[in-house]
Write a protein that holds these residues in place. Structure first.
Motif, PDB file in Angstrom:
ATOM      1  N   ASP A 173       0.820  -1.191  -0.005  1.00  0.00           N
ATOM      2  CA  ASP A 173       0.096  -0.172   0.030  1.00  0.00           C
ATOM      3  C   ASP A 173       1.041   1.223   0.115  1.00  0.00           C
ATOM      4  N   GLY A 174       2.045   1.060   0.521  1.00  0.00           N
ATOM      5  CA  GLY A 174       2.622   2.389   0.667  1.00  0.00           C
ATOM      6  C   GLY A 174       3.610   2.277   2.099  1.00  0.00           C
ATOM      7  N   HIS A 220       3.726   3.039   6.065  1.00  0.00           N
ATOM      8  CA  HIS A 220       2.862   3.387   7.164  1.00  0.00           C
ATOM      9  C   HIS A 220       3.495   3.884   8.327  1.00  0.00           C
ATOM     10  N   LEU A 237      -0.919   6.658   6.191  1.00  0.00           N
ATOM     11  CA  LEU A 237      -0.461   6.015   5.166  1.00  0.00           C
ATOM     12  C   LEU A 237      -0.176   6.917   4.011  1.00  0.00           C
ATOM     13  N   PRO A 253       0.937   6.944  -0.022  1.00  0.00           N
ATOM     14  CA  PRO A 253       1.079   5.836  -1.081  1.00  0.00           C
ATOM     15  C   PRO A 253       2.237   5.763  -1.577  1.00  0.00           C
ATOM     16  N   HIS A 254       2.673   4.510  -2.364  1.00  0.00           N
ATOM     17  CA  HIS A 254       3.794   4.597  -3.256  1.00  0.00           C
ATOM     18  C   HIS A 254       3.628   5.813  -4.336  1.00  0.00           C
ATOM     19  N   GLN A 255       4.615   6.279  -4.596  1.00  0.00           N
ATOM     20  CA  GLN A 255       4.509   7.387  -5.625  1.00  0.00           C
ATOM     21  C   GLN A 255       4.596   6.817  -7.156  1.00  0.00           C
TER      22      GLN A 255
END
Length: 329
Positions: free
Chosen positions: A68-69, A71, A217, A219-221
């Motif tokens: 999810d990215g 945390h 959270l 997020p991944h970029q």
């Protein structure tokens, strides 16, 4: 400082239950760098009767990366974020924002949740009770904002919210807004664009009284992503920002595909520069397009005479922060 009860929470549920039971004069404490100042200055119209310690809750101080990215537990300190190799490699704008917050001592104490939940800054709102008594400004339920006709050097350049021109002081907030973070609590997930709310009186977020942040959270970029943060302050090591800026871009073949830009220290809430974002998408990131974005970022500014200096400052800061995201030549 007035006397208050100190309770150690065993769990998030325990802390929330204590807040409900003790009522609106109970507060939670994590690092305490903002709360203790408020308690010492007897800031609020209703004196706090209880403080509930969240540091005794296990599991709220982890940094982890998954599908999810990123945390970030609510109790993760700003020092750990600034020094984390995971954050530095994937979310450098956030690492830099944490590094630029306060002094080393404050970063060792201060938590990520506390940094985004701190109350807005205004010397009328935060005037110490021990120096002549609290000032009944509009943020405390009074009838007018005293900064508008008074000293507003560091206040909003984008107008008032419910007559108040105090500014959000967080350094990590604009970086998190630029990165599209989600604040998660014991009852819901709140996209960070909807987390800050100066409309709710003295507090600066949409959190209910008995609602507790558990983690954030980020997020991944994705491929081609870049992020950056810059801050202007009088004393670079410890002061709150006169203006700061968080930027996150995605570039492909020299073209800006997505852009998020957020200023802080300029309005009651972190300020998304949507016009500047829209102008960047679909073009190259150059000194000219960055300068144009800076112009658009402050197009809606309505400064007062003492804080008009912030307008060119914010304009230049947006352009410089954007250029920090440009690929190395």
């Amino acid at each position: 400082m007035n006397r208050f009860k100190h309770l150690s929470a065993a769990s998030v549920e325990d802390a929330a239950a204590s807040l409900r039971r003790l009522g609106p004069t109970a507060h939670v404490i994590a690092g305490g760098s903002d709360l203790m100042g408020c308690l010492k200055d007897n800031l609020w119209m209703e004196t706090p009767t209880a403080v509930i310690d969240l540091k005794t809750i296990p599991g709220l101080n982890a940094i982890r990366e998954d599908a999810d990215g990123l945390h970030l537990g609510a109790l993760v300190t700003l020092t750990r974020i600034a020094e984390s190799q995971t954050v530095q490699s994937g979310w450098p704008g956030l690492a830099e924002a944490a590094r630029r917050t306060g002094s080393p001592l404050l970063r060792n104490m201060g938590t990520i949740a506390g940094n985004i939940c701190q109350q807005n800054r205004c010397w009328y709102f935060r005037y110490p009770d021990k120096i002549g008594g609290r000032i009944d400004c509009v943020r405390k339920g009074g009838q007018r904002c005293l900064a508008v006709p008074g000293d507003h050097r560091y206040h909003s350049i984008f107008g008032a919210v419910k007559k108040c021109i105090a500014v959000n002081p967080s350094d990590t907030a604009p970086a998190l807004v630029a990165l599209g973070a989600v604040v998660r609590t014991d009852r819901r997930a709140i996209p960070i664009d909807g987390f800050f709310s100066a409309e709710m009186g003295a507090q600066s977020t949409v959190l209910e009284h008995d609602e507790i942040v558990t983690d954030i959270l980020v997020p991944h970029q994705g491929p081609g992503a870049a992020s950056a943060f810059r801050k202007i302050a009088f004393r670079q090591s410890i002061d709150f920002a006169l203006v700061n800026c968080g930027v996150a871009l995605t570039l492909a073949e020299g073209v800006v595909r997505t852009a998020r830009i957020c200023l802080n220290g300029v309005h009651n809430n972190p300020y998304r520069c949507t016009g500047a974002e829209e102008a960047l998408v679909g073009g190259a990131l150059t000194e000219e397009t960055a300068a144009k974005a800076g112009e658009l970022a402050v197009a809606g500014a309505k400064p007062l005479f003492q804080n008009a200096y912030k307008v060119p400052m914010a304009r230049a800061l947006v352009a410089d922060t954007l250029l920090d995201c440009a690929p190395a030549a």
